[in-house]
Design a protein around this motif. Structure first.
Motif, PDB file in Angstrom:
ATOM      1  N   GLY A 179      -7.594 -18.542  14.370  1.00 46.77           N
ATOM      2  CA  GLY A 179      -6.499 -18.425  15.329  1.00 46.77           C
ATOM      3  C   GLY A 179      -5.867 -17.057  15.362  1.00 46.77           C
ATOM      4  O   GLY A 179      -4.828 -16.868  15.980  1.00 46.77           O
ATOM      5  N   VAL A 194      -5.526 -15.784  18.952  1.00 45.08           N
ATOM      6  CA  VAL A 194      -4.496 -16.513  19.686  1.00 45.08           C
ATOM      7  C   VAL A 194      -3.117 -15.976  19.318  1.00 45.08           C
ATOM      8  O   VAL A 194      -2.258 -15.776  20.165  1.00 45.08           O
ATOM      9  CB  VAL A 194      -4.587 -18.021  19.396  1.00 45.08           C
ATOM     10  CG1 VAL A 194      -3.441 -18.749  20.067  1.00 45.08           C
ATOM     11  CG2 VAL A 194      -5.916 -18.570  19.905  1.00 45.08           C
ATOM     12  N   SER A 233       3.780 -21.215  21.091  1.00 45.71           N
ATOM     13  CA  SER A 233       3.095 -21.316  22.381  1.00 45.71           C
ATOM     14  C   SER A 233       3.743 -20.376  23.380  1.00 45.71           C
ATOM     15  O   SER A 233       4.883 -19.936  23.203  1.00 45.71           O
ATOM     16  CB  SER A 233       3.170 -22.745  22.910  1.00 45.71           C
ATOM     17  OG  SER A 233       4.499 -23.052  23.275  1.00 45.71           O
ATOM     18  N   ASP A 293     -13.324 -17.171  22.241  1.00 46.14           N
ATOM     19  CA  ASP A 293     -11.954 -17.619  22.000  1.00 46.14           C
ATOM     20  C   ASP A 293     -11.303 -18.020  23.316  1.00 46.14           C
ATOM     21  O   ASP A 293     -10.527 -17.284  23.924  1.00 46.14           O
ATOM     22  CB  ASP A 293     -11.135 -16.532  21.307  1.00 46.14           C
ATOM     23  CG  ASP A 293      -9.866 -17.114  20.683  1.00 46.14           C
ATOM     24  OD1 ASP A 293      -9.388 -18.135  21.191  1.00 46.14           O
ATOM     25  OD2 ASP A 293      -9.371 -16.548  19.706  1.00 46.14           O
ATOM     26  N   ASP A 294     -11.623 -19.234  23.760  1.00 49.89           N
ATOM     27  CA  ASP A 294     -11.103 -19.721  25.024  1.00 49.89           C
ATOM     28  C   ASP A 294      -9.587 -19.879  24.989  1.00 49.89           C
ATOM     29  O   ASP A 294      -8.904 -19.681  26.008  1.00 49.89           O
ATOM     30  CB  ASP A 294     -11.747 -21.065  25.372  1.00 49.89           C
ATOM     31  CG  ASP A 294     -13.226 -20.939  25.677  1.00 49.89           C
ATOM     32  OD1 ASP A 294     -13.762 -19.804  25.617  1.00 49.89           O
ATOM     33  OD2 ASP A 294     -13.857 -21.971  25.968  1.00 49.89           O
ATOM     34  N   GLU A 295      -9.042 -20.244  23.837  1.00 50.02           N
ATOM     35  CA  GLU A 295      -7.596 -20.460  23.742  1.00 50.02           C
ATOM     36  C   GLU A 295      -6.828 -19.175  23.992  1.00 50.02           C
ATOM     37  O   GLU A 295      -5.824 -19.165  24.720  1.00 50.02           O
ATOM     38  CB  GLU A 295      -7.238 -21.043  22.375  1.00 50.02           C
ATOM     39  CG  GLU A 295      -5.787 -21.495  22.269  1.00 50.02           C
ATOM     40  CD  GLU A 295      -5.474 -22.128  20.925  1.00 50.02           C
ATOM     41  OE1 GLU A 295      -4.296 -22.445  20.695  1.00 50.02           O
ATOM     42  OE2 GLU A 295      -6.404 -22.317  20.102  1.00 50.02           O
ATOM     43  N   ARG A 305      -7.024 -18.222  27.686  1.00 50.17           N
ATOM     44  CA  ARG A 305      -6.104 -18.995  28.519  1.00 50.17           C
ATOM     45  C   ARG A 305      -4.654 -18.553  28.311  1.00 50.17           C
ATOM     46  O   ARG A 305      -3.846 -18.583  29.248  1.00 50.17           O
ATOM     47  CB  ARG A 305      -6.263 -20.486  28.228  1.00 50.17           C
ATOM     48  CG  ARG A 305      -7.592 -21.049  28.707  1.00 50.17           C
ATOM     49  CD  ARG A 305      -7.617 -22.572  28.628  1.00 50.17           C
ATOM     50  NE  ARG A 305      -8.876 -23.090  29.149  1.00 50.17           N
ATOM     51  CZ  ARG A 305      -9.934 -23.413  28.409  1.00 50.17           C
ATOM     52  NH1 ARG A 305      -9.867 -23.280  27.090  1.00 50.17           N
ATOM     53  NH2 ARG A 305     -11.034 -23.855  28.970  1.00 50.17           N
TER      54      ARG A 305
END
Length: 475
Positions: free
Chosen positions: A24, A27, A40, A422-424, A427
């Motif tokens: 992560g 992210v 988030s 790393d799609d997260e 996005r």
């Protein structure tokens, strides 16, 4: 749609890097700088201040977006002036009460019938390709980005960076990304037209000026040439060609036809690049996407040349120029080795001596280099942390700390994240852009610390990157 080989290669790249990002870390780098890892973007936005701190800059929004008048001309949508488009298009509805205000009082003879014909043409164009993410939460983002990108590609293939007078020029770099985005969304003919403009503008030594007038008459000023342009042109040509599969006789013929059309552009860029490289395998110093004079070689110049040389080999081989294709492979290997030797010890910072990283750190990863440079992924993670701003990324870690997010770099990192598994994170960056568009959904060049869109809107480079990121998420 892309060929099987290209699709498989992307899947392999993504699978190989999934484990590296499972912690992560990327992210966390995608989140606003004032929030800890694990927060988030929704949390970040909820806690954002009502107004920008005094130390943060404020920049005006030049326009809300662009539209097509019933006579087919491109017009700016003034800030604060609501625009009414015919459904699913960027064609202005002449029945709107504020139609004259949007046109700033300019008369246009054609009326509703002409507008409807233009709208039907735009819808048919959209239907002839794909809208990445078109059935998900990014549907509106993708559709408007694609329509804006098409609007900014003028007859003859001139892909202007924006419609503000200060941006109504063709930068080879921006145009290259626009061509790749058009090709990956199923509009290869438009992509080839964009590269055709670059081929006609190309200098005799294979290089490019910093930017060009959209009528093809030459550069608008005497700003210094930028060496990375020839790398981006070769890279884009290879990426566009990769969207044409060679699965059967018909598609093989089409692929060959396009390769032959792109080959002169690529061959001139290749020959000029080979002549430019020194005995150490590196080019001389040149301005890059920072658009400023440089006395030291930057990664933003060296890395795109490697990417371009790698793709040049594929284009020239497909065109039957085996001798030049071999030259391209040799030059790519030499330039890659030299670039890694020069920049890896400093962590792929802007300069070989090290220091702050900039967005060029992304250029030594997929989708630019066929094989990522050793240590490039960790360097890229570090660059994302260095470049963080309240709502996205700045062009470099050392960029002025004025709170401004730059959408070209934020969208670029979204694309690179998606290409590398790393799609997260992809996005998260896309969410930032989607949330901070203009009133008509255009992607601005900048987003202020308070979330306000600023500067030119739309920006073709950012629109292209968003489409490429969404496309990569679907592959």
């Amino acid at each position: 749609m892309p060929g099987d080989d290209a699709r498989t290669a992307r899947r392999v790249r993504r699978a190989a890097l999934c484990a590296a990002v499972a912690t992560g870390a990327l992210v966390a780098a995608a989140l606003p700088v004032t929030f800890p890892a694990g927060a988030s973007l929704a949390d970040a936005r909820a806690a954002a201040p009502e107004g920008a701190p005094a130390r943060y800059a404020t920049v005006e929004l030049d326009q809300a977006g662009v539209g097509i008048a019933p006579d087919g001309s491109v017009v700016e949508i003034p800030v604060g002036e609501p625009a009414t488009f015919l459904p699913g298009t960027r064609v202005l509805d002449p029945r709107a009460g504020n139609f004259a205000a949007v046109l700033d009082g300019r008369e246009t003879a054609p009326g509703l019938a002409a507008a409807r014909a233009l709208a039907a043409e735009q819808r048919a164009w959209l239907g002839s390709g794909t809208v990445p993410g078109g059935d998900g939460p990014y549907a509106d983002l993708a559709r408007t980005a694609l329509l804006d990108l098409r609007t900014l590609v003028l007859p003859g293939g001139a892909a202007v960076a924006g419609w503000s007078p200060y941006w109504r020029y063709v930068w080879p770099r921006d145009a290259a990304f626009a061509a790749v985005a058009l090709a990956r969304t199923g509009h290869v003919d438009d992509a080839v037209a964009v590269l055709g403009f670059l081929a006609r503008a190309q200098e005799s030594d294979g290089g490019f000026e910093a930017r060009y007038l959209p009528d093809g008459s030459g550069p608008p000023d005497d700003r210094a040439r930028q060496t990375d342009g020839r790398g981006w042109a070769m890279w884009a040509a290879g990426e566009v060609l990769a969207e044409l599969p060679a699965a059967d006789a018909g598609t093989r013929l089409l692929r060959r036809t396009v390769a032959l059309e792109l080959a002169p552009l690529v061959a001139r860029a290749l020959d000029g690049t080979v002549a430019l490289l020194g005995s150490d395998g590196l080019p001389p110093a040149s301005p890059d996407y920072w658009e400023r004079s440089e006395h030291r070689l930057t990664l933003g110049t060296a890395a795109p040349l490697v990417a371009g040389l790698e793709q040049a080999a594929d284009v020239l081989a497909a065109a039957g120029d085996d001798e030049r294709a071999a030259t391209a492979r040799q030059a790519a290997d030499a330039a890659r080795t030299a670039t890694v030797a020069a920049f890896a010890p400093g962590g792929f910072a802007r300069y070989a001596e090290g220091g702050s990283r900039d967005a060029a750190t992304a250029f030594v990863l997929a989708p630019f280099w066929g094989t990522p440079a050793p240590g490039a992924h960790d360097a890229w993670l570090a660059s994302a942390v260095e470049m963080r701003r309240p709502l996205g990324l700045a062009p470099a870690g050392e960029w002025r700390d004025d709170g401004i997010t730059w959408t070209p770099q934020t969208s670029l990192y979204a694309w690179v994240a998606a290409e590398n598994g790393d799609d997260e994170a992809a996005r998260a960056w896309l969410d930032t852009i989607a949330t901070h568009r203009t009133s008509v959904g255009a992607i601005p060049e900048k987003v202020l610390a308070d979330g306000s869109p600023a500067a030119v809107a739309p920006l073709s480079w950012s629109s292209a990157n968003v489409l490429l990121a969404l496309d990569a998420l679907e592959r």
